[in-house]
Design an enzyme around this catalytic site. Sequence first.
Site, PDB file in Angstrom:
ATOM      1  CB  SER A  53       0.462  -2.232   8.333  1.00 26.76           C
ATOM      2  OG  SER A  53      -0.240  -2.571   9.508  1.00 26.76           O
ATOM      3  CG  HIS A  93      -3.956   0.146  10.449  1.00 24.69           C
ATOM      4  ND1 HIS A  93      -4.507  -0.098   9.211  1.00 24.69           N
ATOM      5  CD2 HIS A  93      -2.831  -0.597  10.483  1.00 24.69           C
ATOM      6  CE1 HIS A  93      -3.735  -0.941   8.542  1.00 24.69           C
ATOM      7  NE2 HIS A  93      -2.715  -1.262   9.298  1.00 24.69           N
ATOM      8  CG  ASP A 119      -6.604   1.258   7.316  1.00 30.25           C
ATOM      9  OD1 ASP A 119      -5.583   1.104   6.623  1.00 30.25           O
ATOM     10  OD2 ASP A 119      -6.589   1.260   8.560  1.00 30.25           O
TER      11      ASP A 119
END
Length: 169
Positions: A53, A93, A119
Site C-alpha cells: 500500500s 501510511h 484510510d
Amino acid sequence: MDLFGDLRRMNKRQLYYQVLNFAMIVSSALMIWKGLIVVTGSESPIVVVLSGSMEPAFHRGDLLFLTNFHDDPIRAGEIVVFKVEGRDIPIVHRVIKVHEKGNGNIKFLTKGDNNEVDDRGLYKEGQNWLEKKDVVGRARGFLPYVGMVTIIMNDYPKFKGAVAAPSRW
C-alpha cells in the site's frame, strides 16, 4: 544430526556453559530492544512493511526505523505507523490532512500512497480521524527487503519450522 545425543555426550560443565551462553544472547537481545524503545520513544522502534500500500516509497518486506517523540508535531506528508482499535497489526501510511484545534488537540487523516482512497475505512467504526495516541511511530529510515524473512515465516509456517528447528530433518 542428533541434538539430544549431543546433549547427552556433554559433561555438566559444557551443558551449563551452553545454557549460559544462550541465556546471555536472549537477555542481550531484550536489553537492546528495550534500549531502542527508550531512545526512540516508540513502543515498536522497528517494523516490517507487510503490504504494497505504500509503494513506491516502501515495498513489502522493507524494514522501517521509527521514532515517536510526543513534542514533535505531526505534519502532512509524514509517514506514520499507527494502530487502530480492534486490529493487532500496525499500519504504515502517509498523513494527508492535519486538523489543529485551538486547544492544541491534533487530529489527522492517513492514506497509503498506492491506495485510491483515504484510510477512514480502516479506522474503527465511527472514527474519522487519528490522534497522537494512535501513533506507534514515524518512519525515519529503512532497509529495503530485510524484513522479507519475517513475511516468509508468517506466510509459510513450514518454512518457519524448518528455520526454527533444523535438527528435525
